[in-house]
Design an enzyme around this catalytic site. Structure first.
Site, short mmCIF file in Angstrom:
data_model
loop_
_atom_site.label_atom_id
_atom_site.label_comp_id
_atom_site.label_asym_id
_atom_site.label_seq_id
_atom_site.Cartn_x
_atom_site.Cartn_y
_atom_site.Cartn_z
N HIS A 212 -9.24 -36.27 38.91
CA HIS A 212 -7.94 -35.80 38.41
C HIS A 212 -7.28 -36.87 37.55
CE1 HIS A 212 -4.09 -33.49 38.83
NE2 HIS A 212 -3.58 -34.70 38.66
N GLU A 213 -7.25 -38.10 38.05
CA GLU A 213 -6.58 -39.18 37.32
C GLU A 213 -7.34 -39.55 36.05
OE1 GLU A 213 -3.64 -40.00 38.05
OE2 GLU A 213 -3.62 -38.89 39.93
N HIS A 216 -6.08 -37.54 33.23
CA HIS A 216 -4.86 -38.07 32.63
C HIS A 216 -5.19 -39.24 31.70
CE1 HIS A 216 -2.23 -35.54 34.89
NE2 HIS A 216 -2.55 -36.06 36.06
N HIS A 222 -0.84 -32.37 33.44
CA HIS A 222 -1.13 -31.40 34.49
C HIS A 222 -1.36 -30.02 33.90
CE1 HIS A 222 0.85 -34.17 37.61
NE2 HIS A 222 -0.43 -34.12 37.86
#
Length: 391
Positions: A212-213, A216, A222
């Site tokens: 997930h990170e 980014h 998101h």
């Protein structure tokens, strides 16, 4: 910072070190709050705070009660979002280094294995490749496990500190910063996220959170698609693979191009169907994997009847008002920039209100802004403004 500048030339003068420095990307252990709610613990305040991703209080253990059914509703279908400046890398061969390791449970070797698995989730379906280098070497991405007070979080307006166990798990910085920070108060594991009754703590899936990170760190915010790994509640939903939503986000940010010259030949041989995973990474254009997303944030909007063009000087604060006269009809306002949905405010760029939008005119904020007022599926009103910056 050990990484190359990746801003568009026209944005380089308008975007400084604080431009969106810390990604609005913290991932919270919402599954912990969900379980405590299931057990009947008084977590309403913590749940609301975690959804907002700010100032969430620490959540401790609770006395088990008779379980109650926890229901969650999804009001509308969503999709990926990009940073307003379209921050991105200017190369696909990225390096990373691990500056510190977790003190709980995982060894450095296990940590490296988990991070490598998270990076593979992206390299398997995108043109990116990731290679670990020694801690003393320069790198694009910098990874570390840190306590509550870490690096410059106490003095920085855009980099917040961690909040202890079961709160914010990690956060990342958009390109070209490349920082990925994990909360060292958590108990990281290579298995699924679960509660350990023996230890009395939550065990958090490192691979899932790291993937997930990494999204980014590649420039994705998101996602608003419920099945996406980049969704704010990804830990709660437990998705273990990238969705088509993330691929479309990468295509929109980096372009959708074939990476090797034999793509057309492979497509004619049927590889787009039988080797779909490989072809999504290497040949998205030849296999028509670049098509537009089928799940709009709201129903398809009608074209604005008129678009007002405003030529303004750089640095001027502009405010657009949308549908104030018809809000009493209980319509809902949706804002867009260049057909991309605007869901959040960005300090130094734009402030998003219910019926108004304020921006600071600069090269990043040039474009067409549209607001649509809807009540259910009916369009009540549509307004549009085209902003051009005068040098």
């Amino acid at each position: 910072m050990g990484c190359r500048a990746c801003l568009r030339p026209e944005a380089s003068g308008a975007v400084q070190g604080r431009w969106l420095g810390a990604a609005l990307s913290g991932l919270c252990l919402l599954s912990a709050l969900a379980l405590l709610e299931w057990l009947g613990a008084p977590t309403e305040t913590a749940w609301r705070a975690a959804q907002g991703n700010v100032d969430a209080p620490n959540v401790g253990s609770s006395t088990a009660q008779v379980p109650r059914l926890l229901t969650m509703s999804v009001t509308r279908r969503r999709r990926y979002t990009l940073t307003p400046a379209r921050l991105r890398w200017d190369h696909f061969n990225l390096t990373y280094r691990v500056l510190s390791f977790p003190r709980n449970l995982l060894s450095p070797e296990e940590t490296r294995r988990g991070l490598a698995a998270a990076f593979r989730m992206w390299s398997d379906v995108s043109p990116f490749s990731f290679r670990e280098v020694a801690p003393e070497r320069p790198s694009d991405l910098k990874i570390g496990f840190y306590p509550v007070n870490h690096t410059d979080c106490l003095v920085s307006a855009v980099h917040h500190c961690f909040d202890g166990p079961t709160g914010e798990l990690a956060h990342a910085f958009f390109p070209p910063h490349g920082g990925i920070h994990f909360d060292d108060s958590e108990y990281w594991v290579l298995g699924p996220t679960r509660y350990s009754w023996k230890k009395g703590v939550w065990l958090t899936n490192l691979v899932h959170v790291a993937a997930h990170e990494i999204g980014h760190a590649l420039g994705l915010m998101h996602s608003q698609q419920d099945q996406a790994l980049m969704h704010l509640n990804a830990t709660l939903r437990g998705w273990k693979a990238l969705s088509q939503d993330e691929l479309w986000g990468l295509h929109r940010l980096y372009g959708c191009l074939d990476r090797i010259f034999v793509c057309a030949s492979w497509a004619r041989k049927g590889f787009c169907d039988v080797r779909q995973r490989l072809m999504k990474r290497l040949c998205p254009r030849s296999c028509d994997f670049c098509y537009e997303f089928p799940f709009p944030t709201v129903a398809t909007t009608t074209s604005p009847t008129r678009t007002k063009t405003r030529l303004v000087r750089e640095g001027r604060n502009m405010t657009f008002h949308c549908g104030q006269k018809i809000l009493h009809k209980k319509g809902k306002v949706y804002w867009y920039k260049d057909q991309e949905p605007l869901e959040f405010s960005y300090p130094g760029y734009l402030a998003l209100g219910e019926a108004q939008l304020s921006i600071i005119a600069n090269a990043v904020n040039e474009g067409t802004y549209t607001c649509v007022v809807r009540r259910h599926q009916r369009v009540l009103s549509t307004y549009s403004w085209r902003v051009r910056v005068r040098n």
